[in-house]
Write an enzyme that holds these catalytic residues in place. Structure first.
Site, PDB file in Angstrom:
ATOM      1  N   VAL A   1      11.888  19.229  -2.109  1.00 25.94           N
ATOM      2  CA  VAL A   1      11.361  17.990  -2.693  1.00 25.94           C
ATOM      3  C   VAL A   1      11.886  17.841  -4.115  1.00 25.94           C
ATOM      4  O   VAL A   1      11.881  18.791  -4.902  1.00 25.94           O
ATOM      5  CB  VAL A   1       9.816  18.018  -2.703  1.00 25.94           C
ATOM      6  CG1 VAL A   1       9.254  16.804  -3.426  1.00 25.94           C
ATOM      7  CG2 VAL A   1       9.281  18.098  -1.275  1.00 25.94           C
ATOM      8  N   CYS A   2      12.310  16.625  -4.436  1.00 24.85           N
ATOM      9  CA  CYS A   2      12.830  16.328  -5.769  1.00 24.85           C
ATOM     10  C   CYS A   2      12.001  15.200  -6.377  1.00 24.85           C
ATOM     11  O   CYS A   2      12.246  14.024  -6.097  1.00 24.85           O
ATOM     12  CB  CYS A   2      14.296  15.930  -5.679  1.00 24.85           C
ATOM     13  SG  CYS A   2      15.030  15.532  -7.283  1.00 24.85           S
ATOM     14  N   ILE A   3      10.997  15.587  -7.152  1.00 21.55           N
ATOM     15  CA  ILE A   3      10.227  14.607  -7.924  1.00 21.55           C
ATOM     16  C   ILE A   3      10.108  15.125  -9.349  1.00 21.55           C
ATOM     17  O   ILE A   3      10.179  16.334  -9.590  1.00 21.55           O
ATOM     18  CB  ILE A   3       8.827  14.313  -7.322  1.00 21.55           C
ATOM     19  CG1 ILE A   3       8.013  15.589  -7.125  1.00 21.55           C
ATOM     20  CG2 ILE A   3       8.950  13.510  -6.039  1.00 21.55           C
ATOM     21  CD1 ILE A   3       6.587  15.371  -6.631  1.00 21.55           C
TER      22      ILE A   3
END
Length: 167
Positions: free
Chosen positions: A89-91
């Protein structure tokens, strides 16, 4: 010393989540002996393309948590602009604290020790509801989200069906 403080904090967060479950996800330890690795199940948010899905992820915490963010990787297949093809996940809140070397994010959008497992997972649920295609982890998903919405919907629907079959 830092690892023991992180361990105590994670144990407290786990107890809090067990006492006061949060709608939309469940969380627990992958292995009762390791408080630094959590298994998370996220329900696809209502009124989104992911509705009805059950997506599993692993949340891995560093020994200096909460000073550094955990990493989160979906183990369920998921098609999303902000999820790398390997499920990571890339946040913003999972990016190391401080200024963004690329100048894209403000420091206030990045990791802060005030975040908890709950706030992280709620941010991931929000990400599922509102993909950010300006800074994608999965460029192909972002292009499809922008330019071929029907194809994007079909691919997400397949992921949702697959997640239901895994129950």
């Amino acid at each position: 010393m830092a690892a023991s403080q992180a361990s105590l904090l994670l144990q407290k967060q786990l107890r809090d989540l067990c006492k006061n479950p949060v709608d939309g996800f469940s969380a627990g330890l992958v292995d009762e002996e390791n408080v630094f690795e959590w298994s998370v199940s996220i329900m696809g948010p209502p009124d989104t393309l992911y509705e009805g899905g059950f997506f599993n992820a692993i949340m891995s915490f560093p020994s200096n948590y909460p000073n550094s963010p955990p990493s989160v990787r979906f183990t369920s297949e998921i098609w999303h602009p902000n999820v790398y093809s390997d499920g990571k996940v890339c946040i913003s809140i999972l990016h190391p604290p401080g200024d963004d070397p690329n100048g894209y994010e403000r420091a206030s959008e990045r990791w802060s020790p005030v975040h908890t497992v709950e706030s992280i997972v709620l941010s991931i649920i929000s990400m599922l509801s509102s993909p950010n295609d300006e800074s994608p982890a999965n460029v192909d998903a972002a292009k499809q989200w922008r330019d071929q919405r029907d194809e994007f919907r079909k691919k997400v629907s397949r992921c949702v069906r697959k997640s239901q079959e895994m129950l």
